[in-house]
Design a protein around this motif. Structure first.
Motif, PDB file in Angstrom:
ATOM      1  N   HIS A 199      -3.924   8.362 -15.657  1.00  0.00           N
ATOM      2  CA  HIS A 199      -4.516   7.265 -16.673  1.00  0.00           C
ATOM      3  C   HIS A 199      -4.189   7.644 -17.828  1.00  0.00           C
ATOM      4  O   HIS A 199      -5.123   6.714 -18.702  1.00  0.00           O
ATOM      5  CB  HIS A 199      -5.681   6.607 -15.873  1.00  0.00           C
ATOM      6  CG  HIS A 199      -5.472   6.131 -14.768  1.00  0.00           C
ATOM      7  ND1 HIS A 199      -5.109   4.879 -14.517  1.00  0.00           N
ATOM      8  CD2 HIS A 199      -5.910   6.413 -13.459  1.00  0.00           C
ATOM      9  CE1 HIS A 199      -4.966   4.538 -12.900  1.00  0.00           C
ATOM     10  NE2 HIS A 199      -5.624   5.562 -12.464  1.00  0.00           N
ATOM     11  N   TYR A 217       4.897   5.686 -13.363  1.00  0.00           N
ATOM     12  CA  TYR A 217       4.849   4.439 -13.247  1.00  0.00           C
ATOM     13  C   TYR A 217       3.817   3.517 -13.748  1.00  0.00           C
ATOM     14  O   TYR A 217       3.804   2.252 -13.401  1.00  0.00           O
ATOM     15  CB  TYR A 217       5.191   4.254 -11.656  1.00  0.00           C
ATOM     16  CG  TYR A 217       4.174   4.857 -10.739  1.00  0.00           C
ATOM     17  CD1 TYR A 217       2.755   4.299 -10.613  1.00  0.00           C
ATOM     18  CD2 TYR A 217       4.576   5.952 -10.316  1.00  0.00           C
ATOM     19  CE1 TYR A 217       1.804   4.862  -9.794  1.00  0.00           C
ATOM     20  CE2 TYR A 217       3.327   6.498  -9.420  1.00  0.00           C
ATOM     21  CZ  TYR A 217       2.226   5.981  -9.266  1.00  0.00           C
ATOM     22  OH  TYR A 217       1.252   6.747  -8.529  1.00  0.00           O
ATOM     23  N   THR A 236       6.150  12.975  -6.368  1.00  0.00           N
ATOM     24  CA  THR A 236       5.022  12.148  -6.600  1.00  0.00           C
ATOM     25  C   THR A 236       3.939  12.838  -7.100  1.00  0.00           C
ATOM     26  O   THR A 236       3.793  14.013  -6.950  1.00  0.00           O
ATOM     27  CB  THR A 236       4.607  11.287  -5.200  1.00  0.00           C
ATOM     28  OG1 THR A 236       3.722  12.012  -4.563  1.00  0.00           O
ATOM     29  CG2 THR A 236       5.721  10.513  -4.517  1.00  0.00           C
ATOM     30  N   THR A 247      -6.457  10.565  -3.598  1.00  0.00           N
ATOM     31  CA  THR A 247      -5.357  11.473  -3.008  1.00  0.00           C
ATOM     32  C   THR A 247      -5.363  12.647  -3.481  1.00  0.00           C
ATOM     33  O   THR A 247      -5.218  13.948  -3.021  1.00  0.00           O
ATOM     34  CB  THR A 247      -3.900  10.852  -3.273  1.00  0.00           C
ATOM     35  OG1 THR A 247      -2.942  11.323  -2.761  1.00  0.00           O
ATOM     36  CG2 THR A 247      -3.410  11.181  -4.993  1.00  0.00           C
ATOM     37  N   ASP A 248      -5.967  13.071  -4.864  1.00  0.00           N
ATOM     38  CA  ASP A 248      -6.191  14.331  -5.430  1.00  0.00           C
ATOM     39  C   ASP A 248      -7.097  15.103  -4.605  1.00  0.00           C
ATOM     40  O   ASP A 248      -7.017  16.218  -4.212  1.00  0.00           O
ATOM     41  CB  ASP A 248      -6.819  14.101  -7.029  1.00  0.00           C
ATOM     42  CG  ASP A 248      -5.790  13.546  -7.693  1.00  0.00           C
ATOM     43  OD1 ASP A 248      -5.317  12.503  -7.350  1.00  0.00           O
ATOM     44  OD2 ASP A 248      -5.730  14.053  -8.986  1.00  0.00           O
TER      45      ASP A 248
HETATM   46  C1  PLP Z   1      -2.038   6.792  -9.521  1.00  0.00           C
HETATM   47  C2  PLP Z   1      -2.721   8.081  -8.910  1.00  0.00           C
HETATM   48  C3  PLP Z   1      -2.237   8.810  -8.129  1.00  0.00           C
HETATM   49  C4  PLP Z   1      -1.098   8.473  -7.284  1.00  0.00           C
HETATM   50  O1  PLP Z   1      -0.273   9.480  -6.550  1.00  0.00           O
HETATM   51  P1  PLP Z   1       1.079   9.357  -6.042  1.00  0.00           P
HETATM   52  O2  PLP Z   1       1.365  10.276  -5.120  1.00  0.00           O
HETATM   53  O3  PLP Z   1       2.142   9.057  -7.365  1.00  0.00           O
HETATM   54  O4  PLP Z   1       0.929   8.043  -5.369  1.00  0.00           O
HETATM   55  C5  PLP Z   1      -2.594  10.240  -8.037  1.00  0.00           C
HETATM   56  N1  PLP Z   1      -3.835  10.630  -8.755  1.00  0.00           N
HETATM   57  C6  PLP Z   1      -4.465   9.668  -9.477  1.00  0.00           C
HETATM   58  C7  PLP Z   1      -5.531  10.333 -10.446  1.00  0.00           C
HETATM   59  C8  PLP Z   1      -3.745   8.383  -9.795  1.00  0.00           C
HETATM   60  O5  PLP Z   1      -4.392   7.830 -10.834  1.00  0.00           O
END
Ligand code: PLP
Length: 395
Positions: free
Chosen positions: A185, A207, A82, A113-114
């Motif tokens: 994005h 996705y 992911t 998450t980053d």
């Molecule tokens: C959508 C998104 C994610 C999602 O991370 P996953 O591990 O695929 O759930 C992470 N970083 C950014 C900047 C996003 O827009």
């Protein structure tokens, strides 16, 4: 080519889908590809599919196809895992490339998450690294000789604000910092050229605008001259130089292959392959032009019909990605009322209604209709119902 290519997608009757920036709709070909791979390959070939159906080579083949959309040469992109994992991999390798520096520079608007992955890595390393998150507009001035890695997401997930990739990448290179771009994005939304930007790493997911379905694998790009030198932090067996030697010691695979970790998601890769077919012959410059036309039409319509909703995205379309957001204190309930009438966008706390524009399947009719429906909701206060205020787990 003519846009939109609506017929390639299964969008439920009566639905106007303005959330492809979060989860793209189902390409008809993806359903067919998954049915076929399940029946013929998994069902019919069983474990022979790894060789007979080329499952093992798919992460690199799909990576090359995504590479063509982001200006990356063949052999420099691979898919898997992911996006959170790919962010971690890129950042860990970047920090190893600058052992004498301790600063990770991101921004306060980055996707959580980053930032979480960076924070966790800092703790695991235990070497005194520091994650700095200035406001997005202050990042350029914060890049100096102490920065090991600059880790940014090009398009802000809440407002669509777009960073100046060329200027920031150039500044990072000048300061000797490793540049990592998150294209979550951007890929499939705007023109991207990782080669021209000179960045070291780029990551993204498939996705959102690429429409490969929930849980589809992420991608990672490593600049070709670095790919054979970076050390992967996640030393999985499929990133080994010879996985089927079952050597107890790790030897990194050739180039980008070392960024693979474990068993790839075969069914999701089938969906991704079919989803990418929808992009064949599509010129990203044309997508970008169409996206700007759609978002400008939406913004103008909203300004006229829904003055209580305040534009929270840059007014200049050149400064945003392929989405716009509007702020309103009752944003959550308004969005639920809208979704209840078949116009699907989403909500981001504390008060943003978010709308994505994917010219692959959206035309001006959908935009005008969405504005009309929203105008009716605002005019008649249709959002003011307890049912629309009840928060669901996923917004
Ligand atoms: C959508 C998104 C994610 C999602 O991370 P996953 O591990 O695929 O759930 C992470 N970083 C950014 C900047 C996003 O827009």
């Amino acid at each position: 080519m003519s846009l939109p290519r609506r017929d390639l997608f299964e969008i439920p009757e009566g639905v106007i889908y303005l959330d492809g920036n979060s989860l793209g709709p189902l390409p008809k070909a993806a359903r067919a590809a998954m049915d076929r791979v399940v029946a013929e390959e998994w069902g019919g070939m069983l474990i022979r599919g790894w060789n007979a159906a080329g499952w093992m080579a798919q992460p690199a083949r799909l990576g090359d196809r995504i590479g063509r959309m982001i200006g990356a040469p063949a052999g420099s992109v691979v898919v898997g895992d992911t996006l959170s994992i790919k962010v971690y991999q890129a950042l860990a390798s970047a920090l190893e490339m600058r052992p004498d520096r301790r600063v990770i520079l991101s921004d306060s608007g980055n996707f959580p998450t980053d930032l979480y992955m960076a924070e966790g890595l800092v703790r695991t390393l235990g070497r005194g690294h520091e994650l700095r998150t200035p406001a997005p507009e202050d990042v350029l001035g914060a890049i100096d000789g102490t920065v090991a890695a600059v880790m940014l997401t090009e398009v802000d997930y809440r407002t669509g604000r777009r960073h100046d990739v060329a200027a920031l990448s150039a500044r990072a290179a000048e300061a000797g910092a490793v540049m990592i771009w998150d294209l979550a994005h951007s890929a499939g939304a705007i023109e991207v050229d990782v080669t021209a930007s000179g960045c070291d790493f780029a990551v993204g997911c498939t996705y959102k605008y690429l429409n490969a379905g929930p849980g589809a694998p992420a991608f990672i790009y490593v600049r070709p001259d670095l790919a054979g030198r970076v050390r992967p932090a996640l030393q999985g067996w499929l990133g080994h130089a010879a996985p089927f030697d079952f050597d107890p010691g790790y030897r990194a695979g050739a180039g980008i292959e070392r960024m693979r970790v474990g068993t790839p998601p075969v069914l999701q890769m089938a969906a991704l392959g079919a989803a990418l077919d929808a992009w064949e012959g599509v010129d990203m410059a044309e997508i970008r032009a169409a996206s700007i036309a759609l978002s400008e039409r939406f913004v103008a319509g909203m300004r006229a019909a829904c003055p209580d909703l305040r534009l929270a995205s840059p007014a200049d379309p050149a400064l945003r990605g392929s989405q716009v957001s509007f702020a309103h204190p009752e944003g959550y309930a308004i969005m639920q009322a809208l979704i209840g009438r078949g116009v699907i966008g989403d909500f981001r706390a504390p008060d943003l209604l978010r709308f994505g524009f994917a010219p692959l399947y959206l035309g001006t009719e959908e935009i005008d209709r969405a504005v009309d429906v929203l105008a009716g909701i605002m005019r008649d206060g249709l959002w003011d119902r307890p049912a629309y205020r009840a928060r669901a787990a996923v917004t």
